[in-house]
Design an enzyme around this catalytic site. Structure first.
Site, PDB file in Angstrom:
ATOM      1  CG  LEU A   1      -1.935  -1.091   1.366  1.00  0.00           C
ATOM      2  CD1 LEU A   1      -2.655  -1.000   2.710  1.00  0.00           C
ATOM      3  CD2 LEU A   1      -2.944  -1.012   0.227  1.00  0.00           C
ATOM      4  CG  ASP A   2      -0.135   4.969  -1.946  1.00  0.00           C
ATOM      5  OD1 ASP A   2      -0.421   5.553  -0.890  1.00  0.00           O
ATOM      6  OD2 ASP A   2      -0.899   4.948  -2.923  1.00  0.00           O
ATOM      7  CE1 TYR A   3       5.722   7.475   4.773  1.00  0.00           C
ATOM      8  CE2 TYR A   3       4.704   9.517   4.017  1.00  0.00           C
ATOM      9  CZ  TYR A   3       5.476   8.834   4.946  1.00  0.00           C
ATOM     10  OH  TYR A   3       5.987   9.495   6.042  1.00  0.00           O
TER      11      TYR A   3
END
Length: 245
Positions: free
Chosen positions: A102-104
């Site tokens: 999952l992105d930041y």
């Protein structure tokens, strides 16, 4: 790191006390060098241990954890920039690795395990495991945009597979909806929304297959139940599609 006598006992060769005796008797080597003193530490993933000339290997316990990843945490085991990683959310679980990413800035459901086989099946493009996201985006979610989600959207890396949409609120300035996809491209949900003029304000993965975030808050985690692990393994067969060539 693990103490040598404990490792030998974990391998099922002898009790801890007997393992200590074997070490004192000079019957144990680490990386082909005899060890006769107590308290020696080893790395089970790197060091070779032999007892009476026979290599011993401890069977690793397979672990499965479901984490509610908070925003501002990277989905990697380490980060060159020194940012907090998902492993920092699970103290003492340094041998686990995340299943996908999952992105930041994205919150939500993330699995961590040391079961490489299952992780590969869950992330392989040939296995269409559905993942559902709660999206808050700027702009109006019109019927035309919903239809484009459902038919697929052309991105720079090709057409997306059809997605499912469930509207929560469609306002003139902002919309809230659930989006279910079966792919795992980099920043895919954000890029799909941006392609339709719906810049993402908030994004949270709420579901993966049958697994949900029920009972968890951001930063919390739980160990999967044996029945859930078994079902998860079966589900990779249920969701299986013909692998891309």
């Amino acid at each position: 790191m693990e103490r040598l006598h404990k490792y030998i006992a974990r391998c099922g060769i002898a009790s801890r006390r007997r393992a200590e005796e074997l070490i004192r008797e000079g019957k144990v080597t680490v990386n082909h060098k005899p060890v006769t003193r107590m308290g020696v530490l080893l790395d089970p993933d790197k060091d070779l241990v032999h007892v009476k000339g026979k290599r011993v290997i401890a069977k690793r316990e397979l672990c499965y954890f479901l984490l509610y990843k908070p925003a501002g945490v990277v989905s990697t085991c380490d980060d060159p920039q020194g940012r907090k990683t998902v492993l920092d959310c699970l103290p003492g679980k340094e041998r686990l690795f995340p299943v996908g990413r999952l992105d930041y800035l994205t919150e939500g459901l993330l699995l961590l395990t040391n079961d490489g086989g299952l992780a590969n099946r869950l992330t392989h493009p040939g296995y269409a495991v559905p993942k559902t996201y709660l999206v808050e985006a700027g702009g109006f979610l019109s019927g035309e945009k919903i239809e484009r989600f459902r038919k697929g959207i052309r991105l720079e890396d090709g057409m997306t597979k059809p997605a499912k949409v469930k509207t929560v609120h469609a306002g003139a300035e902002a919309s809230r909806f659930f989006l279910t996809i079966t792919e795992g491209r980099n920043r895919q949900v954000r890029r799909m929304c941006e392609a339709l003029g719906l810049p993402v304000i908030y994004l949270c993965r709420t579901r993966m297959g049958f697994l949900t975030l029920k009972g968890l808050s951001p930063g919390e985690y739980r160990r999967l139940e044996p029945a859930e692990v078994a079902r998860l393994k079966r589900s990779t067969q249920e969701y299986h599609s013909v692998p891309t060539q």
